[in-house]
Design an enzyme around this catalytic site. Structure first.
Site, PDB file in Angstrom:
ATOM      1  N   ASP A 152       0.842  -1.202   0.000  1.00 11.64           N
ATOM      2  CA  ASP A 152       0.000   0.000   0.000  1.00 11.64           C
ATOM      3  C   ASP A 152       0.879   1.254   0.000  1.00 11.64           C
ATOM      4  OD1 ASP A 152      -2.316   1.827   0.868  1.00 11.64           O
ATOM      5  OD2 ASP A 152      -3.265  -0.149   0.904  1.00 11.64           O
ATOM      6  N   HIS A 186      -3.584   6.003   3.603  1.00 16.26           N
ATOM      7  CA  HIS A 186      -4.361   4.846   3.162  1.00 16.26           C
ATOM      8  C   HIS A 186      -3.814   3.541   3.728  1.00 16.26           C
ATOM      9  CE1 HIS A 186      -5.838   1.817   0.207  1.00 16.26           C
ATOM     10  NE2 HIS A 186      -6.892   2.611   0.114  1.00 16.26           N
ATOM     11  N   ASN A 273     -13.600   0.008  -7.000  1.00 16.80           N
ATOM     12  CA  ASN A 273     -14.666   0.938  -6.643  1.00 16.80           C
ATOM     13  C   ASN A 273     -15.394   1.550  -7.832  1.00 16.80           C
ATOM     14  OD1 ASN A 273     -13.866   0.545  -3.990  1.00 16.80           O
ATOM     15  ND2 ASN A 273     -12.527   2.343  -3.980  1.00 16.80           N
ATOM     16  N   SER A 339     -11.074  -0.995  -0.529  1.00 15.42           N
ATOM     17  CA  SER A 339      -9.804  -0.999   0.207  1.00 15.42           C
ATOM     18  C   SER A 339     -10.024  -1.271   1.680  1.00 15.42           C
ATOM     19  CB  SER A 339      -9.102   0.354   0.066  1.00 15.42           C
ATOM     20  OG  SER A 339      -8.424   0.464  -1.144  1.00 15.42           O
TER      21      SER A 339
END
Length: 684
Positions: A152, A186, A273, A339
């Site tokens: 990530d 994130h 998404n 996520s």
């Protein structure tokens, strides 16, 4: 038209025409002048050292006036380079090259948490607590001993969610920006959902930061492949890798993901998404990853969540609170996205591995999807090709007060609570089939003597779409039956085109569950004559992948060896080799089989140069003081040379204390070979 779930070719650059069939342009966000070259998995490559392969790649780049950017050895064999488009096309024509793909960008999939509260109970309303339990109702160890790699934007190292317990395990930066911390937030949020003290599903895991996305939440496919290659080489197992990121469909990334799973690392990925079919995205379309869609607090699919046959399971992803970057060591943020759903499932996988560190990635996936997930809890799923499964961390049982109410059997079919147990009454046969992305190849039948009692043919699955089918059939107690399932494509229900399976029950007695059975599988049984508690679930007696040695197997004396040739190892770094020569090459192992009534030997074998009709591969068994008896045999027509075949053989051990299992390779030349890996013996 039939939808392919996994790895159809990327749309090639139309300007290339058909002259360059192994050249693929990026579908989205290309990085101009940068390409990923993947070599074929050839014996020549397997025998090369890493430095020799690097030199060869560098020479190839220089010959095309290109610049070598990086090399891969584990999850892929290949390299990244700066090249002209013309040079990339020319390289794609070389025989040892599998394909060349234009590098492109991928992005983070982002648009005490309620999500934890939701996944530890089957139904609502929520009880405002989180207490993960094992299926038998005992307390979970919360993932202790497991390392989770957060692929990530990095992780905020000194956060109260893990720093006081020293559970931050380190980090690697594959962005090349020199910023060795999470400057986006994130990755820290994802890490918090996996293993945070307050917000984590498995709050005893070790968290390792693998930075592939920069401060803006974007990174390259080549950087991700570099990271996966590093994990495959250095992972502290048992291990899970979570990738809450995605981009356009990319063959090299999917291949790298699949190879990382084969190396023994469970991989969870976000579905994406875009409110589109996740099979158009990577790594969401990687066959061996667990792809996770998102749900809301009302158990609806999140409006942004991707869907389709590549989604394996759903988990909470809307308005999830977790750790965040910032000066404060207790910083938090509430955000939404697949996520956020993927790390719920990564944490669940870590709970499984904390309880049983020897589980393979496939066994983790089977347990999660086939036995534990809550079925048909989610609304607003478009179409009929998306699995309606919600992640679940609690015990699989009815309460003593719920007799007579409906419940979900371990095979996801509907049952009735009886005596605190979800079951079917005697006289009912239950078959559940979760199809893969090629449902038109499946058929089954239940026979009494030679009479077909019930069946489903290919036309049924052709005209009735949906990931899961349940059928219940009246059967006569005390009568013998035979169940047979077939796949006309000869690739079974797992794992080339998704995580499908079948599971059958006689009343409340679990008979068998299967997925990688090739062209067919059969199970004979005598219908039970009474009620009672369900029979025990299958018990793994041992599971050997030869990473630490022979694991109790004995060389029969004719050219058997433990080898570490990458091209002939299925998972990890070691396998066994049986080389027939002009004699029989064997390995044996003794097994205590009390108190079981049946034993299943589940294994993988890769024949090489086994082509003559006089050559064969055998599984033999010796019970107690008896003689070896052949219980299964494969001739060249029954197996595929140069590929991993799966063998799954069940035999009776009633009134038997011990058995010796023997694998035997019968060849007629010095090159007739069978490689063995991932042998599991199960007692029932």
């Amino acid at each position: 038209t039939e939808k392919e779930k996994k790895n159809p070719p990327n749309p090639a650059d139309t300007s290339a025409g058909t002259a360059f069939p192994k050249y693929f342009a990026a579908t989205t966000d290309p990085i101009p002048g940068q390409y990923i070259v993947t070599y074929k998995n050839m014996d020549k490559m397997a025998s090369m050292t890493a430095s020799s392969m690097d030199d060869m790649s560098d020479d190839l780049c220089r010959s095309k006036n290109g610049k070598l950017m990086g090399t891969y050895h584990k999850v892929l064999q290949g390299f990244t380079a700066q090249l002209t488009k013309e040079a990339a096309m020319e390289i794609s024509q070389i025989d040892m090259v599998e394909f060349v793909e234009e590098d492109s960008l991928m992005h983070a999939d982002a648009v005490g948490s309620w999500g934890l509260d939701r996944i530890d109970q089957r139904d609502k309303p929520l009880d405002m607590s989180y207490s993960p339990l094992n299926m038998d109702g005992s307390s979970s160890n919360r993932g202790q001993g497991v390392t989770v790699y957060i692929v990530d934007t990095g992780i905020k190292k000194k956060h109260d969610e893990w720093w006081p317990e020293r559970r931050y395990a380190g980090g690697m930066n594959f962005v090349g920006d020199g910023i060795n911390w999470d400057c986006n937030g994130h990755g820290t949020h994802v890490a918090g959902t996996v293993g945070g003290k307050t917000y984590g599903v498995a709050n005893q895991v070790r968290l390792f930061a693998i930075k592939v996305l920069g401060c803006n939440g974007s990174g390259s496919y080549s950087g991700v492949i570099n990271a996966l290659d590093w994990i495959a080489t250095n992972a502290a197992k048992p291990a899970v890798a979570n990738l809450s990121l995605g981009g356009g469909k990319y063959v090299a990334v999917n291949t790298a993901i699949n190879n990382l799973v084969d190396s023994g690392v469970v991989v969870t990925v976000s579905a994406g998404n875009g409110n589109i079919d996740s099979c158009t995205r990577s790594p969401a379309s990687a066959d061996k990853a667990i792809t996770v869609g998102s749900t809301t607090q009302t158990d609806a699919r999140s409006s942004f969540s991707n869907y389709g046959p590549c989604v394996d399971i759903f988990a909470p992803g809307s308005s999830i609170k977790s750790a965040w970057r910032g000066r404060a060591t207790d910083a938090t943020n509430t955000i939404s996205g697949t996520s956020m759903s993927a790390p719920h499932v990564a944490g669940l996988a870590a709970l499984y591995l904390g309880e049983n560190p020897n589980l393979s990635p496939l066994e983790v996936t089977r347990k999660m999807l086939q036995y534990d997930a809550t079925y048909e809890a989610i609304t607003s799923i478009p179409g009929d090709e998306t699995a309606n499964l919600l992640a679940y961390t609690g015990p699989n049982a009815c309460s003593s007060e719920s007799d007579g109410s409906s419940c979900t059997l371990p095979n996801q079919c509907k049952g009735t609570c009886q005596g605190g147990v979800c079951s079917l009454p005697p006289g009912k046969f239950s078959v559940a089939i979760k199809v893969d992305s090629k449902p038109k190849q499946i058929s089954w039948k239940l026979l009494k003597s030679s009479t077909v009692v019930a069946s489903r043919d290919i036309d049924f699955y052709k005209s009735n779409k949906g990931p899961l089918f349940c059928d219940q059939v009246d059967i006569v107690q005390g009568t013998s039956y035979l169940f047979e399932i077939k796949d006309s494509g000869k690739d079974a229900l797992c794992c080339d085109h998704g995580h499908g399976y079948y599971s059958i029950y006689d009343g409340n007695i679990h008979l068998t569950t299967g997925d990688e059975f090739g062209s067919s599988d059969v199970k004979s049984f005598t219908a039970q004559t009474g009620g009672g508690i369900p029979s025990p679930q299958p018990v793994v007696i041992f599971s050997n992948s030869f990473e630490t040695g022979w694991n109790g197997w004995t060389d029969g004396g004719v050219d058997a060896a433990r080898i570490s040739w990458a091209s002939n190892v299925r998972t990890g770094q070691y396998a066994l080799r049986l080389q027939g020569n002009t004699a029989e090459s064997t390995v044996t192992k003794g097994v205590k089989v009390q108190p079981y009534s049946t034993i299943t030997v589940d294994f993988y074998f890769k024949p090489r140069r086994m082509t003559a009709s006089t050559e064969s591969f055998h599984l033999d068994v010796k019970k107690d003081d008896g003689m070896f008896l052949k219980i299964a045999e494969w001739k060249p027509k029954d197996m595929t040379n140069g590929k991993w075949n799966r063998g799954k053989v069940q035999f009776d051990v009633a009134s038997t204390s011990n058995v010796i299992i023997r694998f035997r390779c019968v060849g007629d030349t010095s090159n007739d070979t069978v490689f063995l890996d991932d042998i599991t013996v199960i007692g029932e």
